[in-house]
Design an enzyme around this catalytic site. Structure first.
Site, PDB file in Angstrom:
ATOM      1  CG  ASN A  12      -1.774   1.043   1.403  1.00 49.91           C
ATOM      2  OD1 ASN A  12      -1.692   1.986   0.553  1.00 49.91           O
ATOM      3  ND2 ASN A  12      -2.280   1.292   2.545  1.00 49.91           N
ATOM      4  CD1 TRP A  13       3.389   1.151  -3.082  1.00 52.00           C
ATOM      5  CD2 TRP A  13       3.408   2.768  -4.805  1.00 52.00           C
ATOM      6  NE1 TRP A  13       4.178   0.626  -4.226  1.00 52.00           N
ATOM      7  CE2 TRP A  13       4.236   1.453  -5.187  1.00 52.00           C
ATOM      8  CE3 TRP A  13       3.177   3.739  -5.808  1.00 52.00           C
ATOM      9  CZ2 TRP A  13       4.756   1.321  -6.390  1.00 52.00           C
ATOM     10  CZ3 TRP A  13       3.905   3.415  -6.979  1.00 52.00           C
ATOM     11  CH2 TRP A  13       4.630   2.302  -7.199  1.00 52.00           C
ATOM     12  CE  LYS A  14      -0.117   3.194   4.883  1.00 51.94           C
ATOM     13  NZ  LYS A  14       0.080   3.298   6.370  1.00 51.94           N
ATOM     14  CG  HIS A  94      -5.757   1.742   5.339  1.00 55.86           C
ATOM     15  ND1 HIS A  94      -5.386   2.678   6.205  1.00 55.86           N
ATOM     16  CD2 HIS A  94      -4.721   0.654   5.117  1.00 55.86           C
ATOM     17  CE1 HIS A  94      -4.062   2.540   6.428  1.00 55.86           C
ATOM     18  NE2 HIS A  94      -3.646   0.999   5.895  1.00 55.86           N
ATOM     19  CD  GLU A  96      -2.791   5.644   6.890  1.00 55.47           C
ATOM     20  OE1 GLU A  96      -2.932   5.500   5.674  1.00 55.47           O
ATOM     21  OE2 GLU A  96      -1.946   4.942   7.748  1.00 55.47           O
ATOM     22  N   GLY A 172       2.852   2.505  10.731  1.00 61.29           N
ATOM     23  CA  GLY A 172       3.510   3.506  10.369  1.00 61.29           C
ATOM     24  C   GLY A 172       4.321   4.206  11.622  1.00 61.29           C
ATOM     25  N   GLY A 231       2.853  -1.129   4.231  1.00 64.89           N
ATOM     26  CA  GLY A 231       2.956   0.294   3.700  1.00 64.89           C
ATOM     27  C   GLY A 231       4.372   0.791   3.433  1.00 64.89           C
ATOM     28  N   GLY A 232       4.967   1.357   4.578  1.00 63.40           N
ATOM     29  CA  GLY A 232       6.442   2.094   4.170  1.00 63.40           C
ATOM     30  C   GLY A 232       7.280   1.054   3.423  1.00 63.40           C
TER      31      GLY A 232
HETATM   32  P1  PGA Z   1       3.006   0.421   7.458  1.00 64.33           P
HETATM   33  O1  PGA Z   1       1.521   0.492   7.011  1.00 64.33           O
HETATM   34  O2  PGA Z   1       3.737  -0.671   7.058  1.00 64.33           O
HETATM   35  O3  PGA Z   1       3.544   1.640   7.240  1.00 64.33           O
HETATM   36  O4  PGA Z   1       2.980   0.485   9.028  1.00 64.33           O
HETATM   37  C1  PGA Z   1       0.582  -0.561   6.861  1.00 64.33           C
HETATM   38  C2  PGA Z   1      -0.482  -0.354   6.180  1.00 64.33           C
HETATM   39  O5  PGA Z   1      -1.173   0.828   6.630  1.00 64.33           O
HETATM   40  O6  PGA Z   1      -1.286  -0.906   5.389  1.00 64.33           O
END
Ligand code: PGA
Length: 253
Positions: A12-14, A94, A96, A172, A231-232
């Site tokens: 997930n690149w966000k 998600h 977020e 994150g 994510g990251g």
């Molecule tokens: P993260 O994000 O690996 O940066 O903690 C995971 C996600 O929100 O899917």
């Protein structure tokens, strides 16, 4: 559509990425035997990704879709549009999106339905906050999220979704759930799924929250864990690939 329990790593690149990064991934990703790979960029890059991954086994998808198929919803994207571009997947719910766009379990459920209707595979995110975990409410919170979604979509539809357990306190933050915490919560999710009439033995359940190339092997050792939503560490093709290889190694794929 859903093919039962699978090994899967989704990135997930966000709100990160560039067209150049799509090209870098197209060059840097390779198939890992037994593991499904899915890249989830901002929607504006899906068309680039469709071209870049045209002859590839690597999947891609959106981070969110609207509940409706079309209409006066400025700035939103319908699941049909994501499918039309050639994507196969979408994340729904998600944390977020839940936090910054006020998405409730009911909205998440409707997005899951919209995704399935469009022929996309939904990854549905669940997870408790730090306050809820510290109050001993992690299991109850995730169970409640799952039950509310199931109530709205029914067991047959829910069984077509991939579930991602993402404790909010681990997203994150660099703090991951311990492998035991993660596997325990996956067991709880599988128990609730079975209770809801969704066969957990054929449901893919991912862990998400600060997964990286260094901790992936420990997390994937959990028997209830089928992969990760990253994510990251998904923003660089080499760490994304390292996580995928760790999954294959952990599950002897
Ligand atoms: P993260 O994000 O690996 O940066 O903690 C995971 C996600 O929100 O899917």
């Amino acid at each position: 559509m859903a093919e039962g329990r699978r090994l899967l790593v989704a990135g997930n690149w966000k709100m990160n990425g560039t067209r150049a990064m799509v090209a870098e991934f197209a060059a840097g990703l390779e198939a890992v035997s037994g593991v499904h790979l899915v890249v989830v960029p901002p929607s504006i890059y899906l068309a680039d990704m469709a071209l870049a991954f045209e002859d590839s086994s690597i999947g891609f998808g959106a981070q969110d879709v609207h509940t409706q198929t079309s209409g006066a919803f400025t700035g939103d994207i319908a699941a049909q549009m994501v499918a039309d571009i050639g994507a196969q997947w979408t994340i729904v719910g998600h944390s977020e999106r839940r936090a910054y766009h006020s998405e409730t379990d009911e909205v998440v459920a409707d997005k899951l339905l919209a995704a399935l209707e469009a022929g996309l595979e939904p990854m549905v995110c669940l997870g408790e906050s730090l306050v809820q975990r510290e109050a001993g409410e992690a299991e109850a919170t995730v169970g409640r999220q799952l039950r509310r979604i199931a109530e709205r979509v029914g067991a047959a539809k829910l069984s077509q979704a991939v579930i991602a357990y993402e404790p909010i306190w681990a997203i994150g933050t660099g703090v991951t759930a311990t492998p035991e915490q993660a596997d325990d919560m996956h067991r709880v999710i599988r128990d609730v799924l079975d209770e809801l009439g969704v066969p957990s033995g054929s449901t893919t359940v991912l862990y998400g929250g600060s997964v990286n190339a260094d901790n992936a092997a420990d997390i994937f050792a959990g028997e209830n864990i089928d992969g990760a939503l990253v994510g990251g560490a998904s923003l660089k093709s080499d760490s994304f690939m390292a996580i995928a290889r760790a999954l294959a190694a952990a599950k002897h794929a």
